[in-house]
Design an enzyme around this catalytic site. Structure first.
Site, PDB file in Angstrom:
ATOM      1  CB  VAL A  22      12.772 -67.490  -6.882  1.00  0.00           C
ATOM      2  CG1 VAL A  22      12.325 -68.938  -7.051  1.00  0.00           C
ATOM      3  CG2 VAL A  22      11.607 -66.520  -7.044  1.00  0.00           C
ATOM      4  CB  CYS A  23      15.623 -70.915  -3.121  1.00  0.00           C
ATOM      5  SG  CYS A  23      16.878 -72.215  -3.029  1.00  0.00           S
ATOM      6  CB  ILE A  24      18.993 -71.217  -7.816  1.00  0.00           C
ATOM      7  CG1 ILE A  24      19.412 -72.054  -9.020  1.00  0.00           C
ATOM      8  CG2 ILE A  24      20.028 -71.396  -6.732  1.00  0.00           C
ATOM      9  CD1 ILE A  24      18.796 -71.652 -10.286  1.00  0.00           C
ATOM     10  CB  ALA A  54      13.561 -72.370  -8.653  1.00  0.00           C
TER      11      ALA A  54
END
Lengths: 130, 101, 130, 130, 130, 101
Positions: free
Chosen positions: E77-79, E82
């Site tokens: 999940v892309c920080i 997110a």
């Protein structure tokens, strides 16, 4: 959490139109739009549904979602009559551009020209689109 | 009736659908917002459709959205620019509103 | 005049919630009443208190919470749409046996009837979406 | 949380193309797409950017987001050169349909015909679109 | 063959994550390797453990968690995406001073470099979005 | 190269953009998925554009998506139907893939 409101609004009856312009399944707008329509039936308003552009695909017969593993909600349109929601308007030009005719649809609808659809929209009190 | 268009007419059919349905009769107005504002630029492939519709319809565009996109200097003649205050006034002045999503 | 607002898209992803916020703020500044802001579809994602946007960008969720506090706004998040997308308050988390909740101050979770009610009780309903 | 990977992939250099077809601000795709492009610069790959359809609007000069209260990210395109990202291709047909010309853009680009753009795409190893 | 998958839209709202899941499952069943599934833009919303979809519908988040467990998939999940949207794990919640976290089992939060790396290390990268 | 179209051509310009860019040369193929599958139906306003493109391009459609929408019986001649297995094969067989989002 069905804390529905008091249904008695002093007898106010408004003309509500729900405008459906999106195809089913690719996005959730058609499905969640239908959920609003069903709730609206409890409020004794003058409810109609407009189907134009890709919204006409919502009403196409023979949908089978088994292989995409999604919920097939097309039969709900057939149930609308049981909620006294009987004003379903479909724009003729949208059907024709898609090679569809009235016989391809899973419910009885009233076919309107683009101009008639425009008049119908203008006569509403509340227009909700998804 | 006030129609709100928020999508680029080069990507999406909502402007042309709105014009098909609403431009035949008097009494309809259009407000272009968000990416919809590209629809009121001069010299584009949709300019003629919008200009034709202006015979019957009042056409507005949200200036903050034009400025954000750097196109406020390219608006067709006859399009009235409004800010958010003007947007509120347009909604209040028309009997009903439809967003062409 | 009484305005109701419907928001169909999440924060940052689509400009819908920005436009709705600036519209609501302008309406309030002009002395209008905003009777309800109803968050539907991905619009429910505006109600999470867990966002951490870049420091040089607007904070969309906090902005709604603050506007609600300043003007006693009714920010309603659709329960059905929220369940599909993982938005819940403390009560709902308990009921569903979840170990966390994420609703921001000023938002409340309720049913779709609140949207229809807003349409009945307001002079105008404006939809912001995609 | 910038746990970047080991940049040395045994010398593999792939042709990466990032395809931009969406307008800025209405949705977040252009902004978050640009964030990927900037990161890609650290990997010593053969990176190019394609702008077609509404993606050409990302490059229009004079963007001013003050009144919409969003972050103006257009200057980042000017910074790409500093990251050694210099292959920016713009499709001519997309510009023309929008009444734009090369002089309206805020960076130097290479203008391609639709057919040339198609050849450029076909020559890539990885095509990422948003 | 090694496939990497990128998902740009959230659960239920758009069919992208359904298509990606069925594609990944089919690829694994045919003996291919899925090196990474990267969730970007609204795709990060697939990683919340707080969804409660209707009982007669698919459970998109759990389905990903289970597929990851069965095949040791790397769900990233892309920080940055997110943070904008309110997705966080326990560590990130601590760092940001938040009182809750919502990441589902099998997902991990990391940087955008993981997407570029996946493009380098896989034979094909397929993007599912809107 | 494999091009993936997932949007209805009646709502969105992605199919026509893809054809403009890719149909002039040999070696490109298109796969229609999700709402994109409406693009391979007979008798529509876009049928001719797709048929013309088939001179140079192989055209595929994802049958599960056609069935979901009730249009599997209306597909143009010459379009090859695939399931998710076939989708995987198409990606594997082509050197690269582009999704026209």
């Amino acid at each position: 959490m069905s804390e529905e409101m008091d249904m008695d609004e002093g007898g106010t009856v408004k003309k509500f139109m729900f405008v459906n312009r999106k195809a089913p399944y690719g996005t959730i707008y058609a499905l969640e739009g239908l959920e609003v329509v069903l709730i609206s039936a409890a409020f004794d308003q003058d409810v109609s549904l407009a189907f134009l552009d890709d919204g006409v695909y919502e009403l196409v017969k023979g949908q089978n979602t088994k292989a995409v593993e999604m919920k097939n909600f097309s039969s709900t349109y057939r149930a609308l009559e049981g909620y006294d929601i009987e004003k379903l308007y479909v724009e003729r030009e949208s059907l024709e551009a898609r090679g569809l005719s009235e016989g391809d649809l899973l419910v009885d609808v009233q076919i309107l020209s683009a101009a008639e659809m425009g008049e119908m929209m203008a006569a509403q009190d509340v227009v909700i689109s998804f | 009736m006030l129609h709100i268009i928020n999508k680029s007419p080069f990507e999406n059919n909502s402007l042309l659908s709105c014009l098909r349905v609403a431009s035949a009769a008097k009494g309809h107005a259009i407000l272009f917002i968000e990416d919809g504002v590209y629809g009121v630029m001069q010299g584009t492939a949709v300019e003629k459709s919008v200009r034709d519709a202006m015979a019957n319809m009042a056409v507005y565009a949200l200036n903050p959205d034009l400025e954000a996109r750097g196109v406020q200097g390219r608006v067709m003649d006859g399009v009235k620019l409004v800010d958010y205050d003007g947007f509120v006034d347009l909604v209040a002045e028309h009997d009903n509103v439809q967003s062409w999503l | 005049m009484k305005f109701a607002i419907m928001i169909n898209e999440g924060p940052y992803t689509h400009q819908a919630t920005d436009s709705a916020y600036l519209f609501a703020r302008a309406a309030l500044a002009k002395g209008h009443e905003v009777t309800r802001v109803f968050f539907y579809h991905d619009g429910v994602n505006n109600a999470t208190r867990l966002t951490v946007p870049p420091a040089d960008d607007r904070h969309i969720v906090n902005r709604w919470s603050e506007l609600a506090k300043a003007h006693d706004l009714d920010l309603v998040v659709c329960i059905a749409a929220a369940q599909r997308r993982g938005l819940m308050d403390e009560n709902e988390a308990k009921r569903q046996g979840k170990d966390a909740n994420n609703i921001a101050p000023g938002f409340r979770i309720s049913g779709l009837g609140q949207l229809v009610e807003a349409g009945i009780q307001s002079d105008r309903l404006v939809v912001f979406g995609d």
